[in-house]
Write a protein that holds these residues in place. Sequence first.
Motif, PDB file in Angstrom:
ATOM      1  N   GLN A   1       0.831  -1.205   0.000  1.00 22.28           N
ATOM      2  CA  GLN A   1       0.000   0.000   0.000  1.00 22.28           C
ATOM      3  C   GLN A   1       0.867   1.257   0.000  1.00 22.28           C
ATOM      4  O   GLN A   1       0.627   2.192  -0.762  1.00 22.28           O
ATOM      5  CB  GLN A   1      -0.937  -0.002   1.211  1.00 22.28           C
ATOM      6  N   VAL A   2       1.889   1.260   0.860  1.00 28.26           N
ATOM      7  CA  VAL A   2       2.793   2.418   0.914  1.00 28.26           C
ATOM      8  C   VAL A   2       3.528   2.566  -0.411  1.00 28.26           C
ATOM      9  O   VAL A   2       3.707   3.685  -0.912  1.00 28.26           O
ATOM     10  CB  VAL A   2       3.774   2.300   2.103  1.00 28.26           C
ATOM     11  N   GLN A   3       3.940   1.467  -1.008  1.00 22.37           N
ATOM     12  CA  GLN A   3       4.643   1.537  -2.293  1.00 22.37           C
ATOM     13  C   GLN A   3       3.736   2.123  -3.370  1.00 22.37           C
ATOM     14  O   GLN A   3       4.185   2.940  -4.183  1.00 22.37           O
ATOM     15  CB  GLN A   3       5.151   0.165  -2.720  1.00 22.37           C
ATOM     16  N   ALA A   4       2.474   1.743  -3.380  1.00 24.25           N
ATOM     17  CA  ALA A   4       1.534   2.307  -4.355  1.00 24.25           C
ATOM     18  C   ALA A   4       1.370   3.808  -4.136  1.00 24.25           C
ATOM     19  O   ALA A   4       1.363   4.593  -5.101  1.00 24.25           O
ATOM     20  CB  ALA A   4       0.182   1.597  -4.251  1.00 24.25           C
ATOM     21  N   GLU A   5       1.259   4.220  -2.871  1.00 22.62           N
ATOM     22  CA  GLU A   5       1.160   5.647  -2.564  1.00 22.62           C
ATOM     23  C   GLU A   5       2.439   6.374  -2.962  1.00 22.62           C
ATOM     24  O   GLU A   5       2.392   7.506  -3.465  1.00 22.62           O
ATOM     25  CB  GLU A   5       0.890   5.850  -1.076  1.00 22.62           C
ATOM     26  N   LEU A   6       3.577   5.724  -2.749  1.00 24.51           N
ATOM     27  CA  LEU A   6       4.859   6.318  -3.110  1.00 24.51           C
ATOM     28  C   LEU A   6       4.969   6.502  -4.617  1.00 24.51           C
ATOM     29  O   LEU A   6       5.419   7.556  -5.090  1.00 24.51           O
ATOM     30  CB  LEU A   6       6.007   5.447  -2.580  1.00 24.51           C
ATOM     31  N   ASP A   7       4.555   5.516  -5.371  1.00 21.01           N
ATOM     32  CA  ASP A   7       4.582   5.632  -6.832  1.00 21.01           C
ATOM     33  C   ASP A   7       3.752   6.827  -7.299  1.00 21.01           C
ATOM     34  O   ASP A   7       4.191   7.621  -8.142  1.00 21.01           O
ATOM     35  CB  ASP A   7       4.078   4.350  -7.482  1.00 21.01           C
ATOM     36  N   THR A   8       2.560   6.975  -6.724  1.00 17.91           N
ATOM     37  CA  THR A   8       1.688   8.106  -7.075  1.00 17.91           C
ATOM     38  C   THR A   8       2.327   9.421  -6.658  1.00 17.91           C
ATOM     39  O   THR A   8       2.309  10.404  -7.414  1.00 17.91           O
ATOM     40  CB  THR A   8       0.306   7.938  -6.391  1.00 17.91           C
ATOM     41  N   ALA A   9       2.893   9.453  -5.464  1.00 13.96           N
ATOM     42  CA  ALA A   9       3.538  10.673  -4.968  1.00 13.96           C
ATOM     43  C   ALA A   9       4.746  11.052  -5.815  1.00 13.96           C
ATOM     44  O   ALA A   9       4.994  12.243  -6.053  1.00 13.96           O
ATOM     45  CB  ALA A   9       3.944  10.497  -3.500  1.00 13.96           C
ATOM     46  N   MET A  10       5.499  10.070  -6.269  1.00 17.48           N
ATOM     47  CA  MET A  10       6.661  10.354  -7.114  1.00 17.48           C
ATOM     48  C   MET A  10       6.221  10.950  -8.449  1.00 17.48           C
ATOM     49  O   MET A  10       6.827  11.912  -8.941  1.00 17.48           O
ATOM     50  CB  MET A  10       7.501   9.089  -7.323  1.00 17.48           C
ATOM     51  N   ASP A  11       5.144  10.418  -9.005  1.00 16.88           N
ATOM     52  CA  ASP A  11       4.594  10.997 -10.247  1.00 16.88           C
ATOM     53  C   ASP A  11       4.194  12.447 -10.019  1.00 16.88           C
ATOM     54  O   ASP A  11       4.482  13.314 -10.843  1.00 16.88           O
ATOM     55  CB  ASP A  11       3.405  10.180 -10.743  1.00 16.88           C
ATOM     56  N   ALA A  12       3.524  12.727  -8.900  1.00 14.03           N
ATOM     57  CA  ALA A  12       3.102  14.086  -8.579  1.00 14.03           C
ATOM     58  C   ALA A  12       4.301  15.006  -8.386  1.00 14.03           C
ATOM     59  O   ALA A  12       4.289  16.160  -8.832  1.00 14.03           O
ATOM     60  CB  ALA A  12       2.220  14.083  -7.336  1.00 14.03           C
ATOM     61  N   ALA A  13       5.349  14.498  -7.755  1.00  7.58           N
ATOM     62  CA  ALA A  13       6.551  15.309  -7.527  1.00  7.58           C
ATOM     63  C   ALA A  13       7.238  15.652  -8.853  1.00  7.58           C
ATOM     64  O   ALA A  13       7.695  16.780  -9.041  1.00  7.58           O
ATOM     65  CB  ALA A  13       7.520  14.576  -6.592  1.00  7.58           C
ATOM     66  N   VAL A  14       7.286  14.706  -9.751  1.00  7.51           N
ATOM     67  CA  VAL A  14       7.891  14.957 -11.064  1.00  7.51           C
ATOM     68  C   VAL A  14       7.069  16.001 -11.817  1.00  7.51           C
ATOM     69  O   VAL A  14       7.627  16.934 -12.422  1.00  7.51           O
ATOM     70  CB  VAL A  14       8.015  13.644 -11.874  1.00  7.51           C
ATOM     71  N   ARG A  15       5.756  15.863 -11.784  1.00  6.05           N
ATOM     72  CA  ARG A  15       4.898  16.850 -12.467  1.00  6.05           C
ATOM     73  C   ARG A  15       5.063  18.234 -11.854  1.00  6.05           C
ATOM     74  O   ARG A  15       5.060  19.237 -12.565  1.00  6.05           O
ATOM     75  CB  ARG A  15       3.433  16.413 -12.399  1.00  6.05           C
ATOM     76  N   ALA A  16       5.216  18.303 -10.532  1.00  7.87           N
ATOM     77  CA  ALA A  16       5.331  19.594  -9.850  1.00  7.87           C
ATOM     78  C   ALA A  16       6.642  20.309 -10.162  1.00  7.87           C
ATOM     79  O   ALA A  16       6.704  21.534 -10.126  1.00  7.87           O
ATOM     80  CB  ALA A  16       5.193  19.395  -8.350  1.00  7.87           C
ATOM     81  N   THR A  17       7.677  19.538 -10.475  1.00  9.97           N
ATOM     82  CA  THR A  17       8.979  20.155 -10.737  1.00  9.97           C
ATOM     83  C   THR A  17       9.164  20.473 -12.210  1.00  9.97           C
ATOM     84  O   THR A  17      10.139  21.095 -12.577  1.00  9.97           O
ATOM     85  CB  THR A  17      10.132  19.249 -10.278  1.00  9.97           C
ATOM     86  N   GLY A  18       8.235  20.016 -13.018  1.00  9.06           N
ATOM     87  CA  GLY A  18       8.471  20.346 -14.292  1.00  9.06           C
ATOM     88  C   GLY A  18       8.081  20.293 -15.573  1.00  9.06           C
ATOM     89  O   GLY A  18       8.377  20.743 -16.504  1.00  9.06           O
TER      90      GLY A  18
END
Length: 97
Positions: A80-97
């Motif tokens: 569950q945490v890994q799935a949330e992390l994958d989503t959060a990483m996508d959001a972080a990439v979108r936010a930076t650029g």
Amino acid sequence: AAEHLRAHLAAPTEGVAADDEELLALMTELSVRAARGNPTHETLRVEELQLERARIDRAMTAARAGDGGSVSDLARARAQVQAELDTAMDAAVRATG
């Protein structure tokens, strides 16, 4: 790790036991990352989830060694945490650029 970081936010490597190499490495990595600049909300969420995943990994190791806890429950929590992390990483990439 999260408890230690809360107590030592200004200097994460302070107070880490010399024999706790894993925690020291994590706190050193976080210190280096923090020195890079102002993180976004998305980046902080990624860091939080990475800490949670590491906590679960340590709990799984302890459970396998017979220190209590259900490995299967922990594995589900980690997934569950890994799935949330994958989503959060996508959001972080979108936010930076």
